[in-house]
Design a protein around this motif. Structure first.
Motif, mmCIF file in Angstrom:
data_model
loop_
_atom_site.group_PDB
_atom_site.id
_atom_site.type_symbol
_atom_site.label_atom_id
_atom_site.label_comp_id
_atom_site.label_asym_id
_atom_site.label_seq_id
_atom_site.Cartn_x
_atom_site.Cartn_y
_atom_site.Cartn_z
ATOM 1 N N ALA A 1 -0.757 -2.044 -3.634
ATOM 2 C CA ALA A 1 0.510 -1.552 -3.199
ATOM 3 C C ALA A 1 -0.083 -1.214 -1.730
ATOM 4 N N ARG A 2 -1.038 -0.836 -1.642
ATOM 5 C CA ARG A 2 -1.470 -0.590 0.449
ATOM 6 C C ARG A 2 -0.885 -2.051 1.092
ATOM 7 N N SER A 3 -1.627 -3.098 0.470
ATOM 8 C CA SER A 3 -1.501 -4.733 1.134
ATOM 9 C C SER A 3 0.385 -4.676 1.202
ATOM 10 N N ALA A 4 1.139 -4.929 -0.105
ATOM 11 C CA ALA A 4 2.499 -4.935 0.013
ATOM 12 C C ALA A 4 2.400 -3.872 1.440
ATOM 13 N N ASP B 1 6.209 -2.480 -7.112
ATOM 14 C CA ASP B 1 6.971 -1.271 -8.166
ATOM 15 C C ASP B 1 5.570 -1.209 -9.094
ATOM 16 N N PRO B 2 4.806 -0.359 -8.952
ATOM 17 C CA PRO B 2 3.312 0.109 -9.368
ATOM 18 C C PRO B 2 3.849 -0.082 -11.493
ATOM 19 N N THR B 3 4.499 0.844 -11.875
ATOM 20 C CA THR B 3 5.526 0.768 -13.164
ATOM 21 C C THR B 3 5.545 -0.825 -13.690
ATOM 22 N N VAL B 4 6.499 -1.584 -13.155
ATOM 23 C CA VAL B 4 6.908 -2.944 -13.192
ATOM 24 C C VAL B 4 5.299 -3.826 -13.283
ATOM 25 N N VAL B 5 4.384 -3.752 -12.041
ATOM 26 C CA VAL B 5 3.370 -4.946 -12.823
ATOM 27 C C VAL B 5 2.663 -4.597 -14.044
ATOM 28 N N THR C 1 1.117 -12.100 -8.419
ATOM 29 C CA THR C 1 1.313 -12.912 -6.757
ATOM 30 C C THR C 1 2.560 -11.872 -6.564
ATOM 31 N N PHE C 2 3.048 -10.981 -5.604
ATOM 32 C CA PHE C 2 4.038 -10.018 -4.977
ATOM 33 C C PHE C 2 4.505 -11.440 -3.978
#
Length: 284
Positions: A58-61, A70-74, A99-100
């Motif tokens: 999340a920080r990288s994105a 979306d952390p929940t989706v991940v 990978t996102f």
């Protein structure tokens, strides 16, 4: 080793066989490396330190201005792809890649508004060696760049350096930063033992905030300090940390033995502490 061709991928909300795990030719991750990723250890079929990996992703994105993470989706995707690959995962050490990317866009650097791409896949049967050799390289890690400290898919520099390492019979290449200080490997953090003290470059050196690095600092302890590049060859012990390696002794640098050519006492101690405590962060 398990047959990697039999794995199932998670692609944008669907579980699909590897042959069908495709994305757009216009995907910005493919076109310009506009994406972030994480590699997560799967320990006996269960993700290790997943919360830390998702938080870093999340920080990288956010760091590259990539919307839609979306952390929940991940987390749901991780559960689904691990369950779908239960028949090929081992009873030991496997890896999960997340990978996102920015999703389909123009064939250029400009980002467009569109749905991002999220892909997950597994690599069964990953068993790191307890010790390895590394090389030094003439390239410098940029400690003040726009991507410094972010885990992005812009990995061309690492591919080049790692190819040099493999050609030299080593498994990793280690960079200095723009100030000539010890920084990191292509996918690892570096620790050294000098006069009995465990030391590692600080994040200000430009190295990635590795998950395994952080756990070694918490579980064993080490001092973060700027180190000369030649600490690789002038220290009593050297070891690498990463998700793919855990704690791995360095026994040679540029073909020259380090620490007598065998894992040292502190390295063995750190590896033992990590092995004993890692179950604390395995997801149920």
């Amino acid at each position: 080793m398990a047959d990697v061709t039999s794995t199932v991928f998670w692609v944008n909300g669907r579980l699909v066989p590897e042959a069908e795990a495709t994305t757009s030719a216009r995907d910005h991750g493919f076109v310009v490396g506009d994406g972030v990723f994480e590699a997560v250890k799967i320990d006996h079929g269960r993700p290790f330190a997943l919360s830390r990996h998702v938080a870093r992703m999340a920080r990288s994105a956010a760091g590259i201005g990539l919307p839609g993470f979306d952390p929940t989706v991940v987390r749901r995707a991780v559960q689904e792809v691990v369950a779908a690959n239960a028949d090929v995962l081992t009873t030991g050490f496997d890896l999960l890649r997340i990978t996102f990317t920015g999703g389909p866009g123009i064939l250029g650097s400009g980002r467009v508004d569109g749905p991002p791409t999220l892909v997950l896949g597994v690599t069964p049967g990953h068993d790191p060696e307890p010790a390895t050799g590394v090389i030094t390289v003439p390239f410098r890690r940029n400690d003040v760049g726009a991507l410094t400290g972010l885990k992005t898919t812009s990995y061309g520099e690492n591919v080049l350096a790692l190819a040099r390492a493999h050609a030299a019979g080593a498994s990793e290449a280690v960079f200095a930063n723009t100030r000539g200080q010890l920084c990191e490997g292509t996918g690892t953090n570096v620790f050294v033992v000098r006069d009995g003290e465990l030391l590692t470059p600080p994040l200000s050196s430009g190295c990635l905030a590795g998950v395994t690095r952080a756990l070694v600092l918490e579980w064993h302890g080490a001092r973060e300090v700027d180190l000369p590049y030649d600490a690789l060859t002038t220290s009593d012990e050297v070891f690498l940390t990463s998700t793919a390696r855990d704690v791995q002794a360095v026994v040679a640098v540029d073909g020259v033995p380090v620490g007598g050519g065998a894992p040292g006492r502190v390295t063995r101690e750190v590896a033992g502490v990590f092995a004993a405590r890692q179950r604390e962060l395995v997801d149920p």
